[in-house]
Motif scaffolding. Structure first.
Motif, mmCIF file in Angstrom:
data_model
loop_
_atom_site.group_PDB
_atom_site.id
_atom_site.type_symbol
_atom_site.label_atom_id
_atom_site.label_comp_id
_atom_site.label_asym_id
_atom_site.label_seq_id
_atom_site.Cartn_x
_atom_site.Cartn_y
_atom_site.Cartn_z
ATOM 1 N N LEU A 32 29.357 48.058 34.633
ATOM 2 C CA LEU A 32 29.486 48.698 35.789
ATOM 3 C C LEU A 32 30.492 48.146 36.634
ATOM 4 C CD1 LEU A 32 25.576 48.154 36.922
ATOM 5 C CD2 LEU A 32 26.703 50.197 36.000
ATOM 6 N N HIS A 33 31.526 49.276 36.968
ATOM 7 C CA HIS A 33 32.745 48.856 37.868
ATOM 8 C C HIS A 33 32.447 48.417 39.041
ATOM 9 C CE1 HIS A 33 36.654 50.160 39.298
ATOM 10 N NE2 HIS A 33 36.739 48.879 39.268
ATOM 11 N N THR A 34 32.613 47.304 39.772
ATOM 12 C CA THR A 34 32.242 46.755 40.854
ATOM 13 C C THR A 34 33.515 46.179 41.466
ATOM 14 O OG1 THR A 34 31.833 44.555 39.816
ATOM 15 C CG2 THR A 34 29.901 46.242 40.136
ATOM 16 N N PRO A 35 34.559 47.188 41.916
ATOM 17 C CA PRO A 35 35.560 46.605 42.471
ATOM 18 C C PRO A 35 35.412 45.860 43.915
ATOM 19 C CG PRO A 35 35.556 48.877 42.740
ATOM 20 C CD PRO A 35 34.487 48.417 41.833
ATOM 21 N N GLY A 36 36.354 45.265 44.518
ATOM 22 C CA GLY A 36 36.210 44.765 46.001
ATOM 23 C C GLY A 36 36.903 43.442 45.896
ATOM 24 N N HIS A 37 36.402 42.393 45.348
ATOM 25 C CA HIS A 37 36.825 41.297 44.987
ATOM 26 C C HIS A 37 38.130 41.107 44.295
ATOM 27 C CE1 HIS A 37 37.089 36.938 44.499
ATOM 28 N NE2 HIS A 37 36.774 36.990 43.062
ATOM 29 N N THR A 38 38.191 41.922 43.371
ATOM 30 C CA THR A 38 39.552 42.327 42.522
ATOM 31 C C THR A 38 39.164 43.702 41.771
ATOM 32 O OG1 THR A 38 38.888 41.839 40.149
ATOM 33 C CG2 THR A 38 39.477 39.836 41.595
ATOM 34 N N PRO A 39 40.315 44.358 41.644
ATOM 35 C CA PRO A 39 40.219 45.904 41.215
ATOM 36 C C PRO A 39 39.438 45.939 39.865
ATOM 37 C CG PRO A 39 42.593 45.273 41.782
ATOM 38 C CD PRO A 39 41.790 43.932 41.817
#
Length: 298
Positions: free
Chosen positions: A143-150
């Motif tokens: 699951l792609h969970t960006p925010g902290h890093t891309p």
């Protein structure tokens, strides 16, 4: 997924407060290691593989075969021990496909020449959002969970209400909140949407942390649930909207210092845990960019 088929053991690196998770399918003997740590002393430049050796020893004790070495992102607080484990036990190193963006940004920051590939080829597998794979017979979804890093990913082992997810730095224990978003490529709005996605999983889903920074009087914890996070997380519990979260996160991030190991860690971790190519004298060197991240304020 029967309780006897999935076995999870957690190891703590005290210096970086990082949890490494050993994920074993007992029905096949295949296993994965999530976010392994190589000790590093920036004052002397010495590495310490004792933590990685402890995990390798445990895999030998279990009679297991290492199939995957999984990174949730390119960590800024510790160096990866993925190459050590791969040399010792085999297995493939995996990370999110948007590591290419991290390599591009930090390749420029560190003045890397054309010899540093920015296509993710240092890793054995680049996962796109929704990609499925397996640890033995255990089905896993990235699951792609960006925010902290891309490039952040969560790894979800799916079994309805009894699912398990390894969430990296996206979430912390409820009394600590969420990850910072002020690194290059970070985005508080993206983090909120990533967390919302994770917290839409079934309430009993077990969430395994990458770090814990407990308040005085609380023991270290590395496991929580979707239900606990939705009820108690001090940043994103139910009822906190995106605008409120973004304002809180950006205010907190403005007062945070640069992680102690960020500059060495990113140089190594964007290479899948490998050090830069040695100089003619046989020694590898890490760079320290001067004022490239902005001057400190008096």
């Amino acid at each position: 997924m029967s309780a006897t088929r999935l076995q999870i053991e957690t190891f703590l690196d005290e210096d970086s407060s990082t949890f490494t998770h050993l994920v074993l399918d007992t029905s096949t003997g295949q296993c994965a290691v999530v976010d392994p740590v190589l000790g590093f002393d920036p004052a002397s430049g010495r590495t310490d593989d004792s933590g990685a050796r402890r995990i390798a020893h445990r895999i030998h004790e279990l009679g297991a075969k290492l199939q995957w070495i999984l990174e949730t992102h390119a960590h800024a607080d510790h160096l990866s021990a993925a190459p050590f484990l791969k040399r010792a036990l085999g297995g493939k190193i995996g990370i999110g496909e948007r590591i290419r963006e991290v390599q591009k940004v930090f390749g420029e920051l560190f003045g890397e020449g054309p010899g540093f590939a920015r296509d993710g080829s240092q890793f054995d597998r680049l996962f796109a959002d929704g990609d499925g794979f397996a640890i033995g017979s255990l089905p896993v979804r990235a699951l792609h969970t960006p925010g902290h890093t891309p490039a952040c990913l969560a790894y979800l082992i799916e079994d309805g209400e009894d699912s398990v997810a390894f969430v990296g730095d996206t979430l912390f224990m409820p009394d600590y909140g969420t990850a910072r978003c002020d690194f290059p490529g970070g985005d508080a709005s993206a983090l909120y949407r990533s967390i919302t996605r994770l917290l839409a999983l079934p309430a009993r889903t077990r969430l395994f942390m990458c770090h814990d920074y407990p308040p005085e009087g609380r023991a270290l914890r590395w496991e929580t649930t979707v239900a606990e996070q939705r009820r108690d997380n001090i940043h994103v519990r139910d009822g906190v909207d995106e605008a409120t979260f973004v304002a809180l996160r950006e205010r907190r991030d403005a007062g945070l210092s640069t992680p102690r190991l960020m500059l060495p860690a990113i140089q190594v971790n964007m290479r899948a845990g490998r050090f830069p190519e040695p100089a003619p004298n046989g020694v590898s060197y890490l760079k320290l960019p001067i004022d490239a991240l902005g001057r400190s304020r008096a």
